[in-house]
Motif scaffolding. Structure first.
Motif, PDB file in Angstrom:
ATOM      1  N   TYR A  36       0.832  -1.203   0.000  1.00 20.77           N
ATOM      2  CA  TYR A  36       0.000   0.000   0.000  1.00 20.77           C
ATOM      3  C   TYR A  36       0.864   1.250   0.000  1.00 20.77           C
ATOM      4  O   TYR A  36       1.761   1.398   0.841  1.00 20.77           O
ATOM      5  CB  TYR A  36      -0.894  -0.004   1.242  1.00 20.77           C
ATOM      6  CG  TYR A  36      -1.748   1.231   1.423  1.00 20.77           C
ATOM      7  CD1 TYR A  36      -2.659   1.628   0.456  1.00 20.77           C
ATOM      8  CD2 TYR A  36      -1.648   1.986   2.591  1.00 20.77           C
ATOM      9  CE1 TYR A  36      -3.455   2.756   0.638  1.00 20.77           C
ATOM     10  CE2 TYR A  36      -2.440   3.117   2.785  1.00 20.77           C
ATOM     11  CZ  TYR A  36      -3.337   3.488   1.803  1.00 20.77           C
ATOM     12  OH  TYR A  36      -4.119   4.611   1.985  1.00 20.77           O
ATOM     13  N   VAL A  37       0.604   2.130  -0.925  1.00 16.71           N
ATOM     14  CA  VAL A  37       1.307   3.408  -0.994  1.00 16.71           C
ATOM     15  C   VAL A  37       0.350   4.496  -0.530  1.00 16.71           C
ATOM     16  O   VAL A  37      -0.638   4.806  -1.198  1.00 16.71           O
ATOM     17  CB  VAL A  37       1.795   3.706  -2.422  1.00 16.71           C
ATOM     18  CG1 VAL A  37       2.473   5.071  -2.468  1.00 16.71           C
ATOM     19  CG2 VAL A  37       2.745   2.616  -2.902  1.00 16.71           C
ATOM     20  N   SER A  38       0.621   5.051   0.630  1.00 13.87           N
ATOM     21  CA  SER A  38      -0.246   6.094   1.175  1.00 13.87           C
ATOM     22  C   SER A  38       0.040   7.427   0.496  1.00 13.87           C
ATOM     23  O   SER A  38       1.190   7.808   0.296  1.00 13.87           O
ATOM     24  CB  SER A  38      -0.018   6.232   2.681  1.00 13.87           C
ATOM     25  OG  SER A  38      -0.760   7.325   3.197  1.00 13.87           O
ATOM     26  N   ASP A  97      -6.011   1.589  -2.306  1.00  8.95           N
ATOM     27  CA  ASP A  97      -6.961   0.936  -1.402  1.00  8.95           C
ATOM     28  C   ASP A  97      -6.230   0.355  -0.197  1.00  8.95           C
ATOM     29  O   ASP A  97      -5.458  -0.593  -0.336  1.00  8.95           O
ATOM     30  CB  ASP A  97      -7.697  -0.175  -2.145  1.00  8.95           C
ATOM     31  CG  ASP A  97      -8.844  -0.754  -1.332  1.00  8.95           C
ATOM     32  OD1 ASP A  97      -8.970  -0.403  -0.141  1.00  8.95           O
ATOM     33  OD2 ASP A  97      -9.603  -1.563  -1.879  1.00  8.95           O
ATOM     34  N   PRO A  98      -6.465   0.885   1.011  1.00  7.42           N
ATOM     35  CA  PRO A  98      -5.767   0.375   2.184  1.00  7.42           C
ATOM     36  C   PRO A  98      -6.187  -1.035   2.588  1.00  7.42           C
ATOM     37  O   PRO A  98      -5.569  -1.632   3.476  1.00  7.42           O
ATOM     38  CB  PRO A  98      -6.149   1.392   3.270  1.00  7.42           C
ATOM     39  CG  PRO A  98      -7.467   1.930   2.826  1.00  7.42           C
ATOM     40  CD  PRO A  98      -7.384   1.989   1.330  1.00  7.42           C
ATOM     41  N   ARG A  99      -7.203  -1.590   1.952  1.00  5.77           N
ATOM     42  CA  ARG A  99      -7.637  -2.938   2.319  1.00  5.77           C
ATOM     43  C   ARG A  99      -6.587  -3.991   1.974  1.00  5.77           C
ATOM     44  O   ARG A  99      -6.709  -5.141   2.390  1.00  5.77           O
ATOM     45  CB  ARG A  99      -8.975  -3.273   1.648  1.00  5.77           C
ATOM     46  CG  ARG A  99     -10.113  -2.426   2.193  1.00  5.77           C
ATOM     47  CD  ARG A  99     -11.480  -2.844   1.694  1.00  5.77           C
ATOM     48  NE  ARG A  99     -12.490  -1.948   2.246  1.00  5.77           N
ATOM     49  CZ  ARG A  99     -13.028  -2.073   3.462  1.00  5.77           C
ATOM     50  NH1 ARG A  99     -12.654  -3.085   4.232  1.00  5.77           N
ATOM     51  NH2 ARG A  99     -13.916  -1.222   3.898  1.00  5.77           N
ATOM     52  N   VAL A 100      -5.564  -3.601   1.248  1.00  3.84           N
ATOM     53  CA  VAL A 100      -4.457  -4.534   0.994  1.00  3.84           C
ATOM     54  C   VAL A 100      -3.549  -4.656   2.214  1.00  3.84           C
ATOM     55  O   VAL A 100      -2.665  -5.519   2.239  1.00  3.84           O
ATOM     56  CB  VAL A 100      -3.629  -4.093  -0.227  1.00  3.84           C
ATOM     57  CG1 VAL A 100      -4.471  -4.133  -1.491  1.00  3.84           C
ATOM     58  CG2 VAL A 100      -3.035  -2.700  -0.019  1.00  3.84           C
ATOM     59  N   LEU A 101      -3.748  -3.836   3.232  1.00  4.14           N
ATOM     60  CA  LEU A 101      -2.959  -3.936   4.461  1.00  4.14           C
ATOM     61  C   LEU A 101      -3.361  -5.200   5.209  1.00  4.14           C
ATOM     62  O   LEU A 101      -4.514  -5.343   5.622  1.00  4.14           O
ATOM     63  CB  LEU A 101      -3.178  -2.696   5.339  1.00  4.14           C
ATOM     64  CG  LEU A 101      -2.689  -1.371   4.755  1.00  4.14           C
ATOM     65  CD1 LEU A 101      -3.190  -0.202   5.601  1.00  4.14           C
ATOM     66  CD2 LEU A 101      -1.172  -1.364   4.670  1.00  4.14           C
TER      67      LEU A 101
END
Length: 235
Positions: free
Chosen positions: A127-129, A147-151
């Protein structure tokens, strides 16, 4: 800078993992184990902050594995740190070395722990913020927002104090100038029980984090059987 999208996801995870029993168990174990071990801490018998920190971490790990056994969808195991897998994410638990109330969770440093640094690295690769950048309000990657759901990796960090109180956080670690994509304070338990005797002179060193003591590398791919270690010569 905290990522708003990651924070919103973390709030969902806290709610889901509480409903799924995982966080309820861990949030009860941390203050209970810490106070119990403070009560039986005996410096005159050779106990010190090191034994207190290691014993508490081991107790939490062992008890969590027992209490989460059989909970639907939950896999908990002792991987030299507590490892809990649920809803496609993996949580590792560890103790904060500092016993100072001035310690700030945003000052966390993963460099002294393979497990934590590997969790942070895996999240950062996935994830690239864009929080705090010129692209925060844009739609990168062909119109698809990041999409932060990959965290997938969570750290539960807890801190114990001499008066029996504890603090517990949960967050998505990252490798960057800041240690978290998002983190939340789960509990600030007041404790209110005795605590470890203090002595005059040099301040007592902080109880070490069990996770920094000879832990294995975090498995990020499919599991493989670890090679058996060779016995040393002359053993």
């Amino acid at each position: 800078m905290e990522d708003a999208a990651a924070q919103a996801l973390l709030d969902e995870v806290v709610a889901d993992w509480t409903a799924g029993t995982v966080l309820s168990v861990l949030r009860e174990l941390v203050p209970a184990v810490w106070r119990r071990n403070l009560d039986r801490h005996e410096p005159r018998l050779g106990d010190d902050p090191t034994t207190l920190g290691i014993q508490s971490s081991r107790n939490i790990c062992n008890l969590a594995v027992q209490e989460l056994a059989g909970v639907p969808g939950v896999q908990a195991r002792d991987a030299r740190t507590l490892e809990v897998t649920y809803q496609g994410r993996m949580l590792h638990a560890g103790k904060v070395a500092s016993r100072s109330r001035n310690w700030n969770v945003w000052s966390a440093d993963w460099s002294d722990s393979d497990v934590r640094s590997n969790c942070a690295e895996a999240n950062s690769k996935a994830y690239v913020s864009l929080a705090g950048t010129l692209f925060a309000a844009a739609e990168p990657f062909g119109g698809q927002p990041a999409d932060p759901r990959v965290l997938r990796h969570l750290l539960l960090m807890w801190q114990g104090f001499d008066d029996g109180s504890t603090r517990t956080w949960l967050g998505f670690p990252r490798l960057d100038t800041e240690p978290w994509f998002a983190v939340v304070l789960l509990d600030d338990d007041p404790g209110g029980r005795g605590g470890m005797p203090t002595t005059s002179g040099s301040p007592t060193p902080p109880a070490p984090d069990f996770d920094t003591l000879g832990e294995p590398s975090l498995e990020l791919a499919r599991r493989v059987e670890r090679e058996q270690r060779h016995k040393p010569q002359g053993a």
